[in-house]
Design a protein around this motif. Sequence first.
Motif, short mmCIF file in Angstrom:
data_model
loop_
_atom_site.label_atom_id
_atom_site.label_comp_id
_atom_site.label_asym_id
_atom_site.label_seq_id
_atom_site.Cartn_x
_atom_site.Cartn_y
_atom_site.Cartn_z
N VAL A 1 -10.47 3.52 -2.97
CA VAL A 1 -10.61 2.44 -3.96
C VAL A 1 -9.24 1.94 -4.39
N GLU A 2 -8.32 2.86 -4.67
CA GLU A 2 -6.96 2.47 -5.08
C GLU A 2 -6.24 1.75 -3.95
N LEU A 3 -6.46 2.20 -2.72
CA LEU A 3 -5.84 1.54 -1.57
C LEU A 3 -6.39 0.13 -1.40
N ARG A 4 -7.68 -0.04 -1.61
CA ARG A 4 -8.31 -1.36 -1.51
C ARG A 4 -7.72 -2.34 -2.52
N GLU A 5 -7.44 -1.86 -3.74
CA GLU A 5 -6.85 -2.72 -4.77
C GLU A 5 -5.49 -3.26 -4.33
N LYS A 6 -4.72 -2.43 -3.65
CA LYS A 6 -3.40 -2.88 -3.18
C LYS A 6 -3.54 -3.91 -2.05
N MET A 7 -4.55 -3.73 -1.21
CA MET A 7 -4.80 -4.72 -0.16
C MET A 7 -5.14 -6.08 -0.78
N ILE A 8 -6.01 -6.05 -1.77
CA ILE A 8 -6.42 -7.29 -2.45
C ILE A 8 -5.22 -7.95 -3.11
N LEU A 9 -4.35 -7.16 -3.73
CA LEU A 9 -3.16 -7.72 -4.38
C LEU A 9 -2.26 -8.42 -3.37
N ALA A 10 -2.12 -7.82 -2.18
CA ALA A 10 -1.29 -8.44 -1.14
C ALA A 10 -1.85 -9.80 -0.74
N TYR A 11 -3.17 -9.90 -0.62
CA TYR A 11 -3.78 -11.17 -0.22
C TYR A 11 -3.80 -12.17 -1.39
N TRP A 12 -3.83 -11.69 -2.61
CA TRP A 12 -3.74 -12.60 -3.75
C TRP A 12 -2.38 -13.30 -3.77
N HIS A 13 -1.33 -12.55 -3.47
CA HIS A 13 0.00 -13.13 -3.43
C HIS A 13 0.22 -14.00 -2.20
N CYS B 1 0.81 -1.23 0.00
CA CYS B 1 0.00 0.00 0.00
C CYS B 1 0.84 1.27 0.00
N GLY B 2 2.03 1.21 0.60
CA GLY B 2 2.85 2.40 0.78
C GLY B 2 3.15 3.18 -0.49
N PRO B 3 3.66 2.52 -1.55
CA PRO B 3 3.97 3.28 -2.77
C PRO B 3 2.74 3.99 -3.36
N GLU B 4 1.56 3.39 -3.21
CA GLU B 4 0.35 4.03 -3.71
C GLU B 4 0.01 5.27 -2.88
N LEU B 5 0.31 5.19 -1.57
CA LEU B 5 0.03 6.31 -0.67
C LEU B 5 1.00 7.47 -0.87
N ALA B 6 2.15 7.21 -1.48
CA ALA B 6 3.19 8.24 -1.60
C ALA B 6 2.69 9.49 -2.32
N GLY B 7 1.81 9.31 -3.31
CA GLY B 7 1.31 10.46 -4.03
C GLY B 7 -0.12 10.79 -3.70
N GLU B 8 -0.65 10.25 -2.62
CA GLU B 8 -2.06 10.34 -2.22
C GLU B 8 -2.90 9.48 -3.16
N CYS B 9 -3.72 8.64 -2.58
CA CYS B 9 -4.56 7.74 -3.36
C CYS B 9 -5.95 7.69 -2.75
N THR B 10 -6.89 7.21 -3.53
CA THR B 10 -8.27 7.09 -3.05
C THR B 10 -8.42 5.80 -2.26
N ASN C 1 -15.89 13.52 -4.40
CA ASN C 1 -16.37 12.93 -3.14
C ASN C 1 -15.50 11.79 -2.63
N ASN C 2 -14.37 11.53 -3.28
CA ASN C 2 -13.50 10.43 -2.87
C ASN C 2 -12.81 10.75 -1.54
N THR C 3 -12.48 9.68 -0.82
CA THR C 3 -11.67 9.81 0.38
C THR C 3 -10.22 9.52 0.00
N TYR C 4 -9.30 10.42 0.37
CA TYR C 4 -7.90 10.30 -0.02
C TYR C 4 -7.03 10.01 1.19
N TRP C 5 -5.96 9.24 0.92
CA TRP C 5 -5.00 8.87 1.96
C TRP C 5 -3.59 9.19 1.49
#
Length: 348
Positions: free
Chosen positions: A252-264, A241-250, A311-315
């Motif tokens: 939804v984008e953060l959720r995709e990275k969580m799913i990828l971690a569990y897929w691996h 998740c960290g690299p996605e957060l580096a430039g601020e992400c929504t 209306n997105n939430t950003y991190w």
Amino acid sequence: MERKHQVFVSSTYRDLVEERKEVIHALLELDCIPAGMELFPATDEDAWSLITEVIDDCDYYLLILAGKYGSTNKEGIGYTEMEFDYAIAQGKPVICFVHEDIELLVSSKVESSEKGKERLLAFMEKAKEKHCKFWSSAPDLGGKVSRSLIQLKKKHPSDGWVPGRFAADQKMLAEMEKMRAKIAELEMEALISKDAPPENIDQLKSGSDEYFIPQKLNVDDEGAPEEHNLGVSWDRLFSYCGPELAGECTSVELREKMILAYWHAVPREIREFNHYNGIGMPYVCEDQISVQLQALGLMEHGTKKRAVSDNNTYWKLTPYGEKYLIQIRAIRKSPNKSMQQIADASAD
């Protein structure tokens, strides 16, 4: 240092033009700042908001009453009386000057209707309950205003207005400099605190501790899916998740990275029987991961300005999260090998 006091002069206007001139002249001789609504008569609701602001800025309130009640609002209350009531409500020091005998006034300067006379008399009685003086002519009024205001200022001292060149003395400048230094100190403390882990981090699951989510996975081509608990360590989750957060992400984008971690995290021997799109991330688990990453001081809400319609939430990463991400993601060389040796090995 000489201070000037602002005085709100309240009265009906057309019937008291000369009297107001005398009062204003008297105030100027006392180095006071007269404030009144000659240029903005109180005849509508829009003007009323301006009147209240002017009264708020004044140190004293002065009321002049003669033979006219004046214009009224929709409820039949005169604007002069409204000014008086507002000044009382705001706790302004009030001094009233009531004509001693309205029967002596010419007909054009007195109320013609019985209703108007009743309202005026009731207003006069209300004014007499405050510090009140009686006057008979414009010069008489001016003299009484001068003497009465001097007494009022002694009885009710006010901060008044100070010329700009005197507003900041050496003591005040020193105090301001002290406050600037304190602000800089607090800002530095806030910056340092953001660059360090939270105080209670040792009480939280982190690092190699795993977080499990339930998942149905195929174990072959023919059988029905079976229940599995996929576990991913917090460091591994954050490394995704960290690299996605580096430039601020929504979210939804953060959720995709969580799913990828569990897929691996799906065991290699059964991964070919499953698909990335089949990995489900329960919302309660997504929320828990987001909360944990915040509790660990690794991410926080985004701060970039965006369109109002967004209306997105950003991190984004925290300063500490950025340092921690580099620590766990940076590639380390093998023990006892130089960078050139590693580069040569990679080339081979």
